[in-house]
Scaffold this motif. Structure first.
Motif, mmCIF file in Angstrom:
data_model
loop_
_atom_site.group_PDB
_atom_site.id
_atom_site.type_symbol
_atom_site.label_atom_id
_atom_site.label_comp_id
_atom_site.label_asym_id
_atom_site.label_seq_id
_atom_site.Cartn_x
_atom_site.Cartn_y
_atom_site.Cartn_z
ATOM 1 N N THR A 159 42.030 52.279 7.752
ATOM 2 C CA THR A 159 42.777 51.958 8.970
ATOM 3 C C THR A 159 42.163 50.833 9.786
ATOM 4 O OG1 THR A 159 41.567 53.521 10.385
ATOM 5 C CG2 THR A 159 43.447 54.389 9.106
ATOM 6 N N GLY A 160 40.866 50.562 9.568
ATOM 7 C CA GLY A 160 40.186 49.570 10.371
ATOM 8 C C GLY A 160 39.780 50.073 11.744
ATOM 9 N N GLU A 161 40.036 51.352 12.008
ATOM 10 C CA GLU A 161 39.753 51.918 13.329
ATOM 11 C C GLU A 161 38.288 52.350 13.445
ATOM 12 O OE1 GLU A 161 41.923 52.066 15.925
ATOM 13 O OE2 GLU A 161 43.230 50.891 14.601
ATOM 14 N N ALA A 162 37.729 52.174 14.652
ATOM 15 C CA ALA A 162 36.366 52.636 14.923
ATOM 16 C C ALA A 162 36.304 54.155 14.815
ATOM 17 C CB ALA A 162 35.931 52.184 16.309
ATOM 18 N N GLN A 163 35.234 54.646 14.221
ATOM 19 C CA GLN A 163 35.056 56.085 14.016
ATOM 20 C C GLN A 163 33.985 56.669 14.935
ATOM 21 O OE1 GLN A 163 37.179 57.721 11.517
ATOM 22 N NE2 GLN A 163 38.062 55.746 12.099
ATOM 23 N N SER A 164 33.426 55.869 15.816
ATOM 24 C CA SER A 164 32.380 56.337 16.718
ATOM 25 C C SER A 164 32.514 55.623 18.054
ATOM 26 C CB SER A 164 30.996 56.054 16.126
ATOM 27 O OG SER A 164 29.979 56.296 17.085
ATOM 28 N N PRO A 165 32.234 56.317 19.151
ATOM 29 C CA PRO A 165 32.255 55.662 20.458
ATOM 30 C C PRO A 165 30.976 54.871 20.734
ATOM 31 C CG PRO A 165 31.673 57.961 20.733
ATOM 32 C CD PRO A 165 31.967 57.767 19.265
ATOM 33 N N TYR A 166 29.972 55.025 19.859
ATOM 34 C CA TYR A 166 28.659 54.448 20.127
ATOM 35 C C TYR A 166 28.509 53.049 19.530
ATOM 36 C CZ TYR A 166 27.487 59.236 21.417
ATOM 37 O OH TYR A 166 27.464 60.471 22.006
ATOM 38 N N CYS A 167 27.973 52.166 20.364
ATOM 39 C CA CYS A 167 27.691 50.792 19.941
ATOM 40 C C CYS A 167 26.204 50.527 20.154
ATOM 41 C CB CYS A 167 28.508 49.792 20.752
ATOM 42 S SG CYS A 167 30.298 49.940 20.569
ATOM 43 N N PRO A 168 25.383 50.649 19.095
ATOM 44 C CA PRO A 168 23.940 50.434 19.246
ATOM 45 C C PRO A 168 23.627 48.950 19.445
ATOM 46 C CG PRO A 168 24.490 50.770 16.946
ATOM 47 C CD PRO A 168 25.764 50.989 17.722
ATOM 48 N N THR A 175 28.552 52.715 25.224
ATOM 49 C CA THR A 175 29.956 52.986 24.898
ATOM 50 C C THR A 175 30.767 51.924 25.608
ATOM 51 O OG1 THR A 175 30.304 54.393 26.828
ATOM 52 C CG2 THR A 175 29.482 55.465 24.824
ATOM 53 N N LYS A 176 32.089 52.018 25.514
ATOM 54 C CA LYS A 176 32.919 51.009 26.179
ATOM 55 C C LYS A 176 32.759 51.045 27.693
ATOM 56 C CE LYS A 176 37.113 53.902 26.011
ATOM 57 N NZ LYS A 176 37.197 54.239 27.420
ATOM 58 N N ASP A 177 32.210 52.157 28.209
ATOM 59 C CA ASP A 177 32.103 52.316 29.657
ATOM 60 C C ASP A 177 30.721 51.987 30.213
ATOM 61 O OD1 ASP A 177 34.758 53.335 29.867
ATOM 62 O OD2 ASP A 177 34.024 55.266 29.108
ATOM 63 N N ARG A 178 29.647 52.331 29.463
ATOM 64 C CA ARG A 178 28.321 52.248 30.082
ATOM 65 C C ARG A 178 27.223 52.467 29.028
ATOM 66 N NH1 ARG A 178 30.739 56.992 30.829
ATOM 67 N NH2 ARG A 178 29.608 58.913 30.297
ATOM 68 N N PRO A 179 25.975 52.175 29.416
ATOM 69 C CA PRO A 179 24.844 52.542 28.557
ATOM 70 C C PRO A 179 24.716 54.070 28.515
ATOM 71 C CG PRO A 179 24.167 50.995 30.273
ATOM 72 C CD PRO A 179 25.534 51.464 30.626
ATOM 73 N N VAL A 180 24.324 54.608 27.364
ATOM 74 C CA VAL A 180 24.192 56.062 27.212
ATOM 75 C C VAL A 180 22.867 56.395 26.537
ATOM 76 C CG1 VAL A 180 26.653 56.584 27.192
ATOM 77 C CG2 VAL A 180 25.504 55.969 25.049
ATOM 78 N N ASP A 181 22.420 57.625 26.762
ATOM 79 C CA ASP A 181 21.159 58.084 26.183
ATOM 80 C C ASP A 181 21.426 58.652 24.792
ATOM 81 O OD1 ASP A 181 18.564 58.792 25.788
ATOM 82 O OD2 ASP A 181 18.598 60.539 27.117
ATOM 83 N N LEU A 199 17.305 53.384 29.721
ATOM 84 C CA LEU A 199 18.199 53.534 30.873
ATOM 85 C C LEU A 199 17.419 53.687 32.175
ATOM 86 C CD1 LEU A 199 20.030 54.405 28.378
ATOM 87 C CD2 LEU A 199 21.328 55.732 30.042
ATOM 88 N N THR A 200 16.490 54.661 32.188
ATOM 89 C CA THR A 200 15.759 54.966 33.415
ATOM 90 C C THR A 200 14.538 54.083 33.606
ATOM 91 O OG1 THR A 200 14.301 56.590 32.370
ATOM 92 C CG2 THR A 200 16.457 57.377 33.155
ATOM 93 N N LEU A 201 14.063 53.480 32.513
ATOM 94 C CA LEU A 201 12.829 52.690 32.471
ATOM 95 C C LEU A 201 11.585 53.548 32.702
ATOM 96 C CD1 LEU A 201 13.932 49.386 34.271
ATOM 97 C CD2 LEU A 201 13.996 49.973 31.839
#
Length: 408
Positions: free
Chosen positions: A305-314, A365-371, A40-42
């Motif tokens: 259910t087919g539902e995502a169980q985590s907000p994180y997308c590696p 996440t769906k919004d932004r890169p996260v640490d 993120l910060t480089l």
């Protein structure tokens, strides 16, 4: 045809950029790969960053990096010889370090401190000395064994027999209940007793099968068919086309399911059972459709259910999808597999790939890169991204003549 050619050009440039970036960085400990940068910060990690910093060397990463370096050296030997020469120099140096690290007790470990003692950061992030039971093997053993075999094969080294024996011992450990997945706790019989029956170890080690086959080590390949059959027999959910992490339980690591498909197809040849190829394609398509929630693929979904169980997308599951979809499409020519390939390609390069520098955001996440660190804080040393895109390069090269024949 344009997509295959453009994808191939993009993947080769992406991998070359990452490898040049990695090789020009100061090495750790006299020859270990250094990808200790915050995506993120480089900013480079420093001593103040604790186990993320340069005082800690990850066996996982170095084993993966060795396999990646020597495998890319083969590709670029024909296409970019100066890079191949640099890769081989780094590969020989890293091989010597890892071989010396593994030889004394026959094992490699997840993390080493500045004195190269095996340690781990526990759940409270307190650094502890790791136990070293002789009969327990880990993912670090798997990655280092793969790297040592790949390097010794490329360089014609006399220790190849020892490295193949090491790899075989890891396989035996998986099949006899002596493989511990969680390396952030003591390696022990207690840890083995309480861990789930996850298909991860078989999936990761299946990733060696294609490499072993190409290097001519056919006497060490019998495990591959057993592992594929085991995973499908015990973990495949026919109703959804997904792989359960643990038989009878609900969670599905869709990225691991996709990775399994790519590794299986990298090994299987034209004599493979068409029904197996059909099942592998279904796992790919189902896993991607359920897991791709935007901007990438979620860590886990519910089978029920087919539902995502985590907000994180590696990041790693997108290039793994590119590999798997390319290899599936090469076999089946289906529109579905090509659609998955294109969607994963677009998502990775639009949302994750930074370009300058040639690295990817580790997690979004769906919004932004996260640490959020998926496994190790070091960035990918050409393994998940590089080897996945390299497999897709090979598939694209095989597909292009076929496309020309059809169109001509």
């Amino acid at each position: 045809m344009d997509f295959f050619e453009n994808a191939r050009t993009t993947y080769a440039a992406t991998n070359a950029g990452t490898l040049y970036w990695m090789l020009q960085r100061p090495m750790l400990g006299g020859g270990f790969l250094n990808t200790k940068q915050n995506s993120l910060t480089l900013n480079d990690y420093g001593a103040e960053d604790g186990v993320r910093g340069p005082d800690y060397t990850y066996g996982w990463i170095q084993g993966r990096g060795l396999e990646a370096v020597v495998t890319h050296a083969e590709l670029f030997g024909a296409e970019l010889p100066p890079l191949a020469e640099k890769l081989d120099t780094a590969g020989r140096r890293l091989y010597a370090l890892l071989a010396a690290l593994q030889k004394p007790d026959g094992h490699a470990y997840f993390c080493y401190d500045r004195d190269m003692r095996a340690v781990y950061a526990d759940q409270a992030n307190v650094v502890q000395t790791q136990e070293k039971p002789a009969l327990i093997y880990t993912y670090s053993d798997a990655f280092v064994a793969k790297g040592l075999v790949a390097a010794a094969s490329r360089y014609g080294l006399q220790d190849i027999a020892d490295h193949l024996a090491y790899f075989d011992r890891v396989i035996t450990a998986v099949e006899t209940g002596r493989f511990q997945m969680d390396e952030r706790r003591p390696l022990s019989l207690h840890s083995l007793a309480v861990q789930p029956d996850d298909f991860g170890p078989r999936m990761i080690l299946l990733g060696a099968a294609g490499m072993l086959k190409r290097a001519g080590h056919t006497a060490h390949l019998a495990f591959a068919d057993r592992f594929i059959a085991h995973v499908i027999d015990r973990h495949y959910d026919a109703a959804t086309g997904l792989l359960r992490n643990v038989p009878g339980e609900d969670l599905c690591n869709v990225g691991h399911g996709i990775e399994f498909v790519g590794f299986a197809l990298d090994y299987l040849d034209d004599t493979a059972d068409p029904a197996l190829i059909e099942t592998l394609e279904r796992i790919l398509v189902s896993s991607f459709r359920k897991g791709f929630v935007g901007p990438g693929i979620t860590l886990t979904v519910s089978i029920k259910t087919g539902e995502a169980q985590s907000p994180y997308c590696p990041w790693w599951s997108l290039p793994e999808t590119i590999r798997s979809a390319a290899l599936v499409h090469e076999r089946t020519g289906s529109a579905e597999s090509l659609d998955v390939w294109k969607a994963a390609h677009d998502a990775f390069f639009e949302h994750y790939w930074r370009g300058t520098p040639p690295i990817a955001y580790q997690t979004m996440t769906k919004d932004r890169p996260v640490d959020f660190v998926p496994a190790t804080p070091d960035l990918d040393p050409g393994y998940h991204t590089g080897l996945s895109l390299l497999a897709a390069i090979r598939a694209a090269d095989r597909l292009k003549p076929r496309t020309r024949t059809v169109s001509g």
